[in-house]
Scaffold this motif. Structure first.
Motif, PDB file in Angstrom:
ATOM      1  N   ALA B 228       0.876  -1.170   0.000  1.00 47.21           N
ATOM      2  CA  ALA B 228       0.000   0.000   0.000  1.00 47.21           C
ATOM      3  C   ALA B 228       0.910   1.216   0.000  1.00 47.21           C
ATOM      4  N   ILE B 229       0.609   2.160  -0.873  1.00 46.32           N
ATOM      5  CA  ILE B 229       1.490   3.320  -0.985  1.00 46.32           C
ATOM      6  C   ILE B 229       0.676   4.572  -1.223  1.00 46.32           C
ATOM      7  N   ARG B 230       1.169   5.674  -0.659  1.00 43.86           N
ATOM      8  CA  ARG B 230       0.517   6.950  -0.975  1.00 43.86           C
ATOM      9  C   ARG B 230       1.554   8.058  -0.935  1.00 43.86           C
ATOM     10  N   ARG B 249       0.681  -4.511 -11.267  1.00 44.32           N
ATOM     11  CA  ARG B 249      -0.622  -3.838 -11.280  1.00 44.32           C
ATOM     12  C   ARG B 249      -0.615  -2.746 -10.239  1.00 44.32           C
ATOM     13  N   VAL B 250      -1.266  -1.628 -10.541  1.00 41.74           N
ATOM     14  CA  VAL B 250      -1.473  -0.602  -9.525  1.00 41.74           C
ATOM     15  C   VAL B 250      -2.954  -0.237  -9.573  1.00 41.74           C
ATOM     16  N   LEU B 257      -2.768   3.461  -2.711  1.00 44.11           N
ATOM     17  CA  LEU B 257      -2.739   2.694  -3.959  1.00 44.11           C
ATOM     18  C   LEU B 257      -2.274   1.288  -3.605  1.00 44.11           C
ATOM     19  N   HIS B 258      -2.867   0.304  -4.220  1.00 43.52           N
ATOM     20  CA  HIS B 258      -2.369  -1.052  -4.013  1.00 43.52           C
ATOM     21  C   HIS B 258      -1.465  -1.434  -5.180  1.00 43.52           C
ATOM     22  N   ILE B 282       6.100  10.278   0.986  1.00 43.91           N
ATOM     23  CA  ILE B 282       5.779   8.917   0.552  1.00 43.91           C
ATOM     24  C   ILE B 282       5.594   8.018   1.767  1.00 43.91           C
ATOM     25  N   LEU B 283       4.472   7.285   1.768  1.00 42.43           N
ATOM     26  CA  LEU B 283       4.216   6.327   2.843  1.00 42.43           C
ATOM     27  C   LEU B 283       4.012   4.971   2.202  1.00 42.43           C
TER      28      LEU B 283
END
Lengths: 371, 299
Positions: B228-230, B249-250, B257-258, B282-283
């Motif tokens: 998971a990213i944001r 895939r995003v 975002l996965h 960024i996390l």
């Protein structure tokens, strides 16, 4: 049986629960009945006439006197030139123009044919025929009178044919007696056919039918459950309509009301079959409305309500046989005005019963649970 | 005997193939979910199993009865709740319930135990017209009407669509209670998060089953690394990650975002890439797969 009763109960709750519906179904047709009965009067009472008297004799003045004495004619102009009377006709002011040529009286007295000219505005066919008919009979009577008068001087009085006529079943030729029963019959049927044509298709549009279809309900139970409330409404409307007809128009009720109600029952079943069949075959209420109107217009205009069936072409007369409105109008008039008994209208009963069987059979068959 | 058996059922409308040789079995008393987006063929399958539609090919049984030969028995013994509210809006709550009880030749009293927990919630409104009920209440009434004849199999076509989150939760709790009555339940939903409320689910897409198992097993079979990213610029991050060499895939997933990465991709690699693209704040964290991830991966 219990299932059927519940379907009927459900339909009634839906009809009565819709507060606008019951008054709409009973009051509106009665308003129509009164409006149409007063308006749809083919009696020609007021014929505008222009007379050009170029003779200016005693005879011509007497004839004019007789015409204007009749309350059916209004003398609107008496010009002394045919050009002007033609103009009245062209302008649409005069319904009939009577031209009395010069030498009218002299020709008559000398034994030559005395000629008159009658010009009729035939745009309104009925007023034209009826109006000229009245005028002809006045002229004929006058002709008799002057022939007798002049013959008396000569000596021998020629013999003449006297006609005594009587109007059976409607002695005063009261047009409303004729129209009210017919219009009432028509209104009952139109209401029921429209209501039933919108009914199942409404359930399909809303989607309730999908739930109903996954139940053990049988086709005939579903159709019968919808039909019985509508028969009740039709009978109710007939009762209210007959009461209104009696109270407001004092229509005669010579025959048995049992025959009227009995026939109404058979006819309602036939008509409901048509309505439910339409409803089963279309996809939306709009389509149902259009199809129902297609039949309703044909049923009404070819029912003999306004124009006699006997004067239609042969093929059209055949088409009135499967027309429920035609049968209802005929039975209402026969029984109420003439006092026809069951045996006299047995043919109408038979044809209608066959229609009821055919259309309801088709309605049950066309109600499919599986798409 | 199985609650529902479907064997090679196919159905097409014109050129559109709605169901493509579908086969599955639902055990008696099982709560089985059909998951899939709109147009996956869920409603078509329901109509076939409730005998409203004939399949082009294949056979199926419901509570042991053949959908073709024994359609009368099926109609007597199944409860169906169509996707669209299909009760009489101009009848009251109790009139609707009474009507459906009578049509099935039973009474409310006889099967009251079955609907009691649900009906008690709508009882205060028993004289209100069904059309005037709220969405959640309508669903409860529809469920009561579908249960009133003690069906062997219950078909629920998207029962929670258009219903608020609290009512949805209550609805699933009620379905769980029905387990004790031994009623087989086939329920469809477009909401992926409702999958875990079913004992087994089938993921349906354009008339085909993509996966069929217990929800936990389906999720457990998803072994690819998921992150998971944001970042500040959410949309730009999506575009950038889709171009990244390590991305499979995003997908958009709420505030994160996965990212399904290729095996052996490290977190550091991803963060460096994102920083390189100029993203701030960024996390990044490893994510647990959900049914939705599986579904999107299978599509």
């Amino acid at each position: 049986m219990r299932r059927l009763l519940f379907i009927i109960q459900k339909e009634f709750i839906q009809i009565i629960g819709n507060r606008a519906m019951l008054p709409l179904m009973t009051i509106l047709p009665i308003v129509q009945l009164m409006l149409l009965s007063f308006a749809a009067d083919s009696e020609v009472k007021n014929v505008n006439i222009t007379i050009t008297d170029l003779d200016q004799s005693q005879f011509s003045r007497q004839l004019i006197g007789q015409i204007t004495a009749s309350d059916r004619f209004t003398l609107i102009n008496a010009p002394l030139a045919m050009r002007i009377s033609d103009h009245d006709l062209l302008a649409g002011e005069a319904d009939i123009v009577l031209n009395i040529p010069p030498d009218f009286e002299r020709n008559f007295l000398k034994g030559y044919p005395a000629k008159l000219q009658l010009l009729v505005n035939a745009i309104n066919g009925q007023a034209a025929t009826v109006g000229s008919g009245y005028l002809m009979s006045i002229i004929r009577d006058y002709n008799e009178d002057i022939r007798l008068e002049t013959a008396m001087g000569v000596g021998r009085v020629p013999s003449r044919i006297e006609v005594a006529s009587a109007n059976w079943y409607n002695p005063d030729l009261n047009y409303k007696y004729f129209m009210v029963p017919g219009i009432l019959g028509e209104l009952v049927i139109i209401l029921v056919i429209l209501l039933s044509a919108m009914n199942t298709v409404r359930e399909r549009e809303i989607g309730t039918i999908e739930q109903i279809n996954v139940t053990p309900i049988k086709s005939w139970q579903f159709i019968l459950g919808k039909m019985i409330p509508f028969v009740f409404i039709g009978m109710l409307l007939l009762t209210i309509g007959l009461t209104a007809g009696k109270v407001i128009f004092d229509i005669p009720m010579v025959g048995s009301l049992w025959v009227v109600f009995g026939y109404c029952l058979v006819n309602l079943i036939a008509v409901l079959g048509i309505g439910l069949l339409i409803s089963n075959l279309v996809d939306t209420q709009q389509q149902a409305m259009l199809v129902a109107f297609f039949f309703v217009m044909i049923f009404i205009l070819m029912s003999g309500l306004f124009t006699p069936i006997e004067s239609m072409p042969d093929w059209a007369q055949l088409l009135t046989i499967p027309n429920p409105v035609a049968h209802f109008v005929a039975v209402m008039r026969k029984v109420l005005l003439k006092g026809s008994g069951f045996a006299d209208v047995a043919w109408n009963f038979r044809v209608t019963a066959i229609m009821a069987l055919v259309f309801n059979g088709l309605a049950v068959l066309s109600y499919r649970k599986v798409s | 005997m199985n609650g529902i058996e479907v064997e090679n059922i196919s159905k097409s409308f014109g050129d559109t193939l709605a169901l493509d040789a579908l086969s599955f079995k639902v055990a008696q008393g099982e709560r089985f979910g059909l998951l899939g987006p709109d147009g996956a063929g869920k409603s078509t399958l329901f109509k076939i199993l409730t005998t409203l539609l004939l399949p082009d090919a294949g056979r199926a049984t419901v509570a042991g009865w053949d959908i073709d030969k024994d359609f009368k028995e099926i109609r007597r013994h199944v409860g169906y709740m169509p996707g669209k509210f299909s009760l009489y809006q101009d009848l009251s709550v109790s009139e609707n319930l009474n009507f459906f009880a009578t049509i099935f030749g039973t009474t409310i009293k006889a099967n009251y135990h079955l609907i009691k927990p649900i009906y008690e919630q709508i009882e205060p409104f028993r004289d209100r017209r069904a059309g005037a009920l709220s969405g959640g209440m309508k669903q409860k009434l529809a469920l009561c009407c579908a249960l009133i004849h003690q069906p062997k199999v219950l078909f629920l076509d998207e029962p929670t669509t258009g219903v608020d989150a609290v009512s949805r939760d209550e609805f699933w709790a009620m379905l769980a209670q029905l387990k004790d009555a031994g009623i087989t339940i086939l329920v469809s939903t477009p909401y992926m998060d409702e999958a875990e409320r079913c004992e087994r689910v089938a993921l349906l897409q354009t008339g085909k089953i993509l996966a069929l198992d217990r929800p936990q097993t389906i999720v457990g079979n998803f072994t690819e690394p998921l992150w998971a990213i944001r970042a500040d610029n959410y949309y730009q991050l999506l575009l950038d990650l889709r171009k990244a060499p390590f991305s499979q895939r995003v997908e958009v997933f709420g505030e994160f975002l996965h990212l399904t990465a290729r095996p052996a991709t490290t977190g550091e690699e991803i963060t460096t890439y994102a920083e390189h693209c100029g993203h701030g704040n960024i996390l990044l964290k490893p994510a647990e797969a959900t049914i939705e991830d599986v579904f999107l991966a299978l599509m």
